[in-house]
Design an enzyme around this catalytic site. Structure first.
Site, PDB file in Angstrom:
ATOM      1  N   SER A 108       0.846  -1.184   0.000  1.00 29.41           N
ATOM      2  CA  SER A 108       0.000   0.000   0.000  1.00 29.41           C
ATOM      3  C   SER A 108       0.879   1.231   0.000  1.00 29.41           C
ATOM      4  O   SER A 108       1.985   1.224   0.545  1.00 29.41           O
ATOM      5  CB  SER A 108      -0.904   0.002   1.235  1.00 29.41           C
ATOM      6  OG  SER A 108      -1.482   1.268   1.446  1.00 29.41           O
ATOM      7  N   SER A 109       0.371   2.315  -0.571  1.00 25.25           N
ATOM      8  CA  SER A 109       1.157   3.551  -0.619  1.00 25.25           C
ATOM      9  C   SER A 109       1.380   4.153   0.764  1.00 25.25           C
ATOM     10  O   SER A 109       2.216   5.046   0.930  1.00 25.25           O
ATOM     11  CB  SER A 109       0.470   4.572  -1.526  1.00 25.25           C
ATOM     12  OG  SER A 109      -0.833   4.865  -1.055  1.00 25.25           O
ATOM     13  N   CYS A 110       0.664   3.671   1.775  1.00 25.20           N
ATOM     14  CA  CYS A 110       0.873   4.194   3.129  1.00 25.20           C
ATOM     15  C   CYS A 110       2.212   3.764   3.720  1.00 25.20           C
ATOM     16  O   CYS A 110       2.586   4.216   4.802  1.00 25.20           O
ATOM     17  CB  CYS A 110      -0.262   3.777   4.052  1.00 25.20           C
ATOM     18  SG  CYS A 110      -0.268   2.028   4.491  1.00 25.20           S
ATOM     19  N   TYR A 142      -0.443  -0.803  10.177  1.00 24.93           N
ATOM     20  CA  TYR A 142      -0.637  -1.453   8.880  1.00 24.93           C
ATOM     21  C   TYR A 142       0.569  -1.216   7.977  1.00 24.93           C
ATOM     22  O   TYR A 142       1.055  -2.145   7.315  1.00 24.93           O
ATOM     23  CB  TYR A 142      -1.908  -0.899   8.234  1.00 24.93           C
ATOM     24  CG  TYR A 142      -2.210  -1.445   6.864  1.00 24.93           C
ATOM     25  CD1 TYR A 142      -2.701  -2.737   6.702  1.00 24.93           C
ATOM     26  CD2 TYR A 142      -2.024  -0.664   5.726  1.00 24.93           C
ATOM     27  CE1 TYR A 142      -2.998  -3.236   5.440  1.00 24.93           C
ATOM     28  CE2 TYR A 142      -2.323  -1.151   4.464  1.00 24.93           C
ATOM     29  CZ  TYR A 142      -2.805  -2.432   4.327  1.00 24.93           C
ATOM     30  OH  TYR A 142      -3.098  -2.937   3.088  1.00 24.93           O
ATOM     31  N   LYS A 157       3.198  -3.962   6.170  1.00 25.39           N
ATOM     32  CA  LYS A 157       3.418  -4.028   4.734  1.00 25.39           C
ATOM     33  C   LYS A 157       4.889  -3.811   4.370  1.00 25.39           C
ATOM     34  O   LYS A 157       5.408  -4.456   3.443  1.00 25.39           O
ATOM     35  CB  LYS A 157       2.531  -3.000   4.017  1.00 25.39           C
ATOM     36  CG  LYS A 157       1.065  -3.378   4.005  1.00 25.39           C
ATOM     37  CD  LYS A 157       0.858  -4.683   3.259  1.00 25.39           C
ATOM     38  CE  LYS A 157      -0.586  -5.096   3.177  1.00 25.39           C
ATOM     39  NZ  LYS A 157      -0.771  -6.378   2.447  1.00 25.39           N
ATOM     40  N   HIS A 188     -12.698   3.031   3.465  1.00 22.69           N
ATOM     41  CA  HIS A 188     -11.856   4.131   3.020  1.00 22.69           C
ATOM     42  C   HIS A 188     -12.734   5.277   2.504  1.00 22.69           C
ATOM     43  O   HIS A 188     -13.944   5.151   2.403  1.00 22.69           O
ATOM     44  CB  HIS A 188     -10.891   3.646   1.928  1.00 22.69           C
ATOM     45  CG  HIS A 188      -9.849   2.702   2.435  1.00 22.69           C
ATOM     46  ND1 HIS A 188      -9.992   1.341   2.362  1.00 22.69           N
ATOM     47  CD2 HIS A 188      -8.663   2.935   3.055  1.00 22.69           C
ATOM     48  CE1 HIS A 188      -8.919   0.767   2.898  1.00 22.69           C
ATOM     49  NE2 HIS A 188      -8.106   1.700   3.318  1.00 22.69           N
TER      50      HIS A 188
END
Length: 310
Positions: free
Chosen positions: A108-110, A137, A141, A180
């Protein structure tokens, strides 16, 4: 991958896994193994190892994860880091032990620092502090993509990772407490329209910027990378364009044909100020997104109506 290759999709009931299955089936792949919590407890190491021994997959799409929005991440951080670490570790290690040919890990881009230069390049990973609202999270990842990298280094495996931007589309979660921003807006604006409300509430200031990718476009990118890419650096997947949350809310209202006003609840957190991915790498490989935001929201709303409105 050959059309008859044995391909395991972990998390096929989820939005991303379901899109990958649709894309594989549409392109003639006929030997799919479908695993989700109902078929396989991926947090259980023994169960995962037995599954791999019995079913002998050749390729693995690791799309299974515990996901959620700001509220869910802030409320259940222990669950988010524990469950995701367990799933990733078990699937990646079982893949190695059973000599699978290739694995794709979905992140994920987070994972990128909260205050990254924009647009975000893959090499910005681990150059700064994470956004606190989804840190648990993100850490899980990061561990997953690093696990793929280190297995490649130590064991000469072919495990790749990709980092999609904010996703939406068919199969999304529209629960207002755990979803989201885009699906939450669809559900909220639909309810306001049905109730003839003159206004609806959007969390935050509306000024932060986000990039949105239709999930079926992500699926094409995942299959493309599985067939065309080998490397130890992750690959960003997105559209290369972002908009403010206020602009997003207006676009959703336009698609849903709702004429009410937007009210911003500034007591709620905005999250990261901006998250726009640099997608020059995957563009150079020959892939690009095809679905416009309005087209994608229209398809997502049809899915919402089909699954949630009786």
């Amino acid at each position: 991958m050959k059309k008859n290759s044995k391909i395991l999709i972990c998390g096929y009931r989820g939005m991303v896994g379901g899109a990958i299955v649709r894309h594989l089936q549409a392109n003639g792949y006929i030997n799919l193994l479908l695993a989700d919590i109902a078929e396989l407890d991926m947090t259980n190491q023994l169960a995962v190892e037995q599954y791999f021994v019995i079913h002998k997959p050749e390729y693995v799409f690791l799309a299974s994860a515990k996901v959620g929005g700001i509220v869910a991440n802030s409320t259940y951080p222990a669950d988010f880091i524990r469950i995701n670490l367990q799933i990733q570790t078990n699937i990646i290690d079982a893949s190695y032990k059973n000599n699978i040919k290739k694995l794709l890990f979905l992140g994920s881009s987070c994972i990128y620092p909260r205050d990254c230069p924009q647009p975000i390049k893959e090499e910005y990973l681990l150059t700064g502090s994470l956004e606190k609202t989804n840190e648990a999270y993100a850490l899980a990842k990061i561990a997953g993509l690093k696990m793929c990298e280190y297995y490649n280094i130590q064991y000469d495996t072919d495990y790749i990772s990709c980092m999609p931007t904010n996703l939406y589309g068919v199969g999304d979660n529209y629960d207002l407490n755990n979803s989201h921003v885009l699906p939450a807006l669809i559900a909220k604006i639909h309810k306001a329209k049905e109730n003839n409300d003159k206004e609806y509430v959007v969390w935050g200031t509306g000024r932060v910027r986000r990039e949105f990718l239709f999930v079926d476009d992500l699926a094409t990118a995942c299959v493309f990378l599985m067939n065309n890419y080998r490397g130890n650096q992750t690959t960003n997947i997105g559209t290369g364009e972002d908009i403010t949350i206020a602009e997003l809310a207006e676009t959703v209202a336009e698609v849903l044909e709702y004429k009410g006003n937007i009210v911003y609840d500034t007591t709620k957190p905005d999250g990261t100020p901006r998250k726009l991915l640099d997608i020059s790498k995957i563009h150079s490989l020959g892939w690009s997104a095809k679905t416009s935001l309005k087209e994608g929201i229209t398809l997502a709303y049809k899915d919402f109506l089909a699954r949630y409105i009786k």
